[in-house]
Design a protein around this motif. Structure first.
Motif, PDB file in Angstrom:
ATOM      1  N   ASP A 117       0.821  -1.209   0.000  1.00  0.00           N
ATOM      2  CA  ASP A 117       0.000   0.000   0.000  1.00  0.00           C
ATOM      3  C   ASP A 117       0.857   1.262   0.000  1.00  0.00           C
ATOM      4  O   ASP A 117       0.543   2.238  -0.682  1.00  0.00           O
ATOM      5  CB  ASP A 117      -0.938   0.025   1.204  1.00  0.00           C
ATOM      6  CG  ASP A 117      -2.100  -0.934   1.043  1.00  0.00           C
ATOM      7  OD1 ASP A 117      -2.411  -1.289  -0.115  1.00  0.00           O
ATOM      8  OD2 ASP A 117      -2.699  -1.317   2.061  1.00  0.00           O
TER       9      ASP A 117
ATOM     10  N   TYR B 241     -12.375   8.969  -2.842  1.00  0.00           N
ATOM     11  CA  TYR B 241     -11.536   7.774  -2.723  1.00  0.00           C
ATOM     12  C   TYR B 241     -10.372   8.015  -1.759  1.00  0.00           C
ATOM     13  O   TYR B 241      -9.971   7.119  -1.020  1.00  0.00           O
ATOM     14  CB  TYR B 241     -10.998   7.335  -4.087  1.00  0.00           C
ATOM     15  CG  TYR B 241     -12.047   6.736  -4.983  1.00  0.00           C
ATOM     16  CD1 TYR B 241     -13.093   5.990  -4.461  1.00  0.00           C
ATOM     17  CD2 TYR B 241     -11.995   6.904  -6.353  1.00  0.00           C
ATOM     18  CE1 TYR B 241     -14.051   5.432  -5.284  1.00  0.00           C
ATOM     19  CE2 TYR B 241     -12.946   6.347  -7.180  1.00  0.00           C
ATOM     20  CZ  TYR B 241     -13.975   5.612  -6.633  1.00  0.00           C
ATOM     21  OH  TYR B 241     -14.918   5.048  -7.436  1.00  0.00           O
TER      22      TYR B 241
ATOM     23  N   LEU C  90     -11.578   7.853   1.866  1.00  0.00           N
ATOM     24  CA  LEU C  90     -11.926   6.492   2.255  1.00  0.00           C
ATOM     25  C   LEU C  90     -10.708   5.573   2.333  1.00  0.00           C
ATOM     26  O   LEU C  90     -10.814   4.453   2.825  1.00  0.00           O
ATOM     27  CB  LEU C  90     -12.954   5.909   1.286  1.00  0.00           C
ATOM     28  CG  LEU C  90     -14.332   6.568   1.325  1.00  0.00           C
ATOM     29  CD1 LEU C  90     -15.209   5.994   0.217  1.00  0.00           C
ATOM     30  CD2 LEU C  90     -14.986   6.358   2.667  1.00  0.00           C
TER      31      LEU C  90
ATOM     32  N   PHE D 181      -9.020   4.277  -0.233  1.00  0.00           N
ATOM     33  CA  PHE D 181      -9.071   3.219  -1.242  1.00  0.00           C
ATOM     34  C   PHE D 181      -7.792   3.201  -2.068  1.00  0.00           C
ATOM     35  O   PHE D 181      -7.307   4.225  -2.509  1.00  0.00           O
ATOM     36  CB  PHE D 181     -10.226   3.445  -2.213  1.00  0.00           C
ATOM     37  CG  PHE D 181     -11.560   3.029  -1.697  1.00  0.00           C
ATOM     38  CD1 PHE D 181     -11.739   2.622  -0.395  1.00  0.00           C
ATOM     39  CD2 PHE D 181     -12.649   3.034  -2.523  1.00  0.00           C
ATOM     40  CE1 PHE D 181     -12.969   2.240   0.074  1.00  0.00           C
ATOM     41  CE2 PHE D 181     -13.899   2.653  -2.073  1.00  0.00           C
ATOM     42  CZ  PHE D 181     -14.053   2.257  -0.771  1.00  0.00           C
TER      43      PHE D 181
ATOM     44  N   SER E 148      -7.905   0.430  -4.332  1.00  0.00           N
ATOM     45  CA  SER E 148      -8.674  -0.123  -5.431  1.00  0.00           C
ATOM     46  C   SER E 148     -10.119  -0.299  -4.976  1.00  0.00           C
ATOM     47  O   SER E 148     -10.382  -0.943  -3.961  1.00  0.00           O
ATOM     48  CB  SER E 148      -8.098  -1.482  -5.857  1.00  0.00           C
ATOM     49  OG  SER E 148      -8.981  -2.148  -6.712  1.00  0.00           O
ATOM     50  N   TYR E 149     -11.030   0.266  -5.730  1.00  0.00           N
ATOM     51  CA  TYR E 149     -12.442   0.127  -5.401  1.00  0.00           C
ATOM     52  C   TYR E 149     -12.875  -1.333  -5.514  1.00  0.00           C
ATOM     53  O   TYR E 149     -13.625  -1.837  -4.676  1.00  0.00           O
ATOM     54  CB  TYR E 149     -13.294   0.992  -6.323  1.00  0.00           C
ATOM     55  CG  TYR E 149     -14.768   0.694  -6.218  1.00  0.00           C
ATOM     56  CD1 TYR E 149     -15.481   1.112  -5.111  1.00  0.00           C
ATOM     57  CD2 TYR E 149     -15.419  -0.041  -7.196  1.00  0.00           C
ATOM     58  CE1 TYR E 149     -16.828   0.841  -4.981  1.00  0.00           C
ATOM     59  CE2 TYR E 149     -16.757  -0.333  -7.085  1.00  0.00           C
ATOM     60  CZ  TYR E 149     -17.464   0.104  -5.985  1.00  0.00           C
ATOM     61  OH  TYR E 149     -18.784  -0.183  -5.860  1.00  0.00           O
TER      62      TYR E 149
ATOM     63  N   ALA F  52     -11.148  -4.028  -5.088  1.00  0.00           N
ATOM     64  CA  ALA F  52     -10.651  -4.840  -3.979  1.00  0.00           C
ATOM     65  C   ALA F  52     -11.491  -4.633  -2.722  1.00  0.00           C
ATOM     66  O   ALA F  52     -11.666  -5.555  -1.933  1.00  0.00           O
ATOM     67  CB  ALA F  52      -9.186  -4.506  -3.705  1.00  0.00           C
ATOM     68  N   LYS F  53     -12.033  -3.431  -2.529  1.00  0.00           N
ATOM     69  CA  LYS F  53     -12.907  -3.186  -1.385  1.00  0.00           C
ATOM     70  C   LYS F  53     -14.296  -3.764  -1.614  1.00  0.00           C
ATOM     71  O   LYS F  53     -14.945  -4.240  -0.692  1.00  0.00           O
ATOM     72  CB  LYS F  53     -13.026  -1.675  -1.117  1.00  0.00           C
ATOM     73  CG  LYS F  53     -11.770  -1.038  -0.639  1.00  0.00           C
ATOM     74  CD  LYS F  53     -11.601  -1.267   0.827  1.00  0.00           C
ATOM     75  CE  LYS F  53     -10.412  -0.454   1.315  1.00  0.00           C
ATOM     76  NZ  LYS F  53     -10.169  -0.631   2.700  1.00  0.00           N
ATOM     77  N   ARG F  54     -14.758  -3.701  -2.845  1.00  0.00           N
ATOM     78  CA  ARG F  54     -16.124  -4.131  -3.165  1.00  0.00           C
ATOM     79  C   ARG F  54     -16.246  -5.649  -3.173  1.00  0.00           C
ATOM     80  O   ARG F  54     -17.217  -6.205  -2.722  1.00  0.00           O
ATOM     81  CB  ARG F  54     -16.510  -3.565  -4.538  1.00  0.00           C
ATOM     82  CG  ARG F  54     -17.822  -4.011  -5.085  1.00  0.00           C
ATOM     83  CD  ARG F  54     -18.959  -3.319  -4.344  1.00  0.00           C
ATOM     84  NE  ARG F  54     -20.232  -3.532  -4.997  1.00  0.00           N
ATOM     85  CZ  ARG F  54     -21.008  -4.593  -4.819  1.00  0.00           C
ATOM     86  NH1 ARG F  54     -20.631  -5.542  -4.005  1.00  0.00           N
ATOM     87  NH2 ARG F  54     -22.152  -4.705  -5.444  1.00  0.00           N
TER      88      ARG F  54
ATOM     89  N   ASP G  82     -14.012  -9.670  -3.002  1.00  0.00           N
ATOM     90  CA  ASP G  82     -12.932 -10.335  -2.269  1.00  0.00           C
ATOM     91  C   ASP G  82     -11.592  -9.927  -2.887  1.00  0.00           C
ATOM     92  O   ASP G  82     -11.371 -10.100  -4.071  1.00  0.00           O
ATOM     93  CB  ASP G  82     -13.121 -11.854  -2.329  1.00  0.00           C
ATOM     94  CG  ASP G  82     -12.099 -12.589  -1.497  1.00  0.00           C
ATOM     95  OD1 ASP G  82     -11.456 -11.960  -0.640  1.00  0.00           O
ATOM     96  OD2 ASP G  82     -11.944 -13.801  -1.715  1.00  0.00           O
ATOM     97  N   ALA G  83     -10.704  -9.379  -2.090  1.00  0.00           N
ATOM     98  CA  ALA G  83      -9.480  -8.776  -2.610  1.00  0.00           C
ATOM     99  C   ALA G  83      -8.584  -9.791  -3.314  1.00  0.00           C
ATOM    100  O   ALA G  83      -8.010  -9.490  -4.345  1.00  0.00           O
ATOM    101  CB  ALA G  83      -8.717  -8.097  -1.480  1.00  0.00           C
TER     102      ALA G  83
END
Length: 136
Positions: free
Chosen positions: A39, A103, A106, A108, A110-111, A113-115, A117-118
């Motif tokens: 990250d 973003y 929050l 983020f 990657s959207y 990956a959050k939405r 399963d990463a």
């Protein structure tokens, strides 16, 4: 007559360029492998100034195809490409002022990956990218 074949000197220069570029990457990976996470690498630890961020965006949007193709496009079909450029500017401003602050707040990376399963999203994205670059 123009010779379009590589000579041994051309191969040596090209190979040394690739090796030097690879060694620079390996060196900096080796130096910073204990210090950072993925990250931090992807977001620049959220501490990058305006200049490197701008250079990154310019490098992302402009390519050699753009630099070589845009003048040829204008010469061949005229200046209607200016409409595409105007719409790109509007899109960039809208994205920078509306979406990116949301973003960023929050946290983020990657959207998707959050939405979803990463782990599976990362694998699916990697396979999709590889297929899109390999298959014409």
């Amino acid at each position: 007559m123009l010779d379009t074949n590589f000579s041994i000197i051309d191969y040596l220069v090209f190979s040394s360029l690739l090796i030097a570029s690879s060694l620079i990457g390996v060196y900096f990976w080796f130096i910073s492998r204990k210090n950072g996470t993925n990250d931090e690498f992807l977001t620049g630890n959220r501490r990058l100034s305006l200049f490197p961020t701008t250079l990154s965006l310019i490098a992302s949007f402009m390519s050699t195809n753009t630099l070589l193709g845009l003048p040829a496009e204008v010469y061949q079909v005229g200046t209607q490409i200016s409409m595409q450029i105007i719409s790109m500017v509007i899109t960039i401003v809208l994205t920078a002022e509306v979406f990116m602050p949301v973003y960023y707040d929050l946290g983020f990376v990657s959207y998707l990956a959050k939405r979803f399963d990463a782990q599976y999203m990362r694998i699916t994205g990697t396979i999709g990218f590889l297929l899109s670059t390999v298959i014409p």
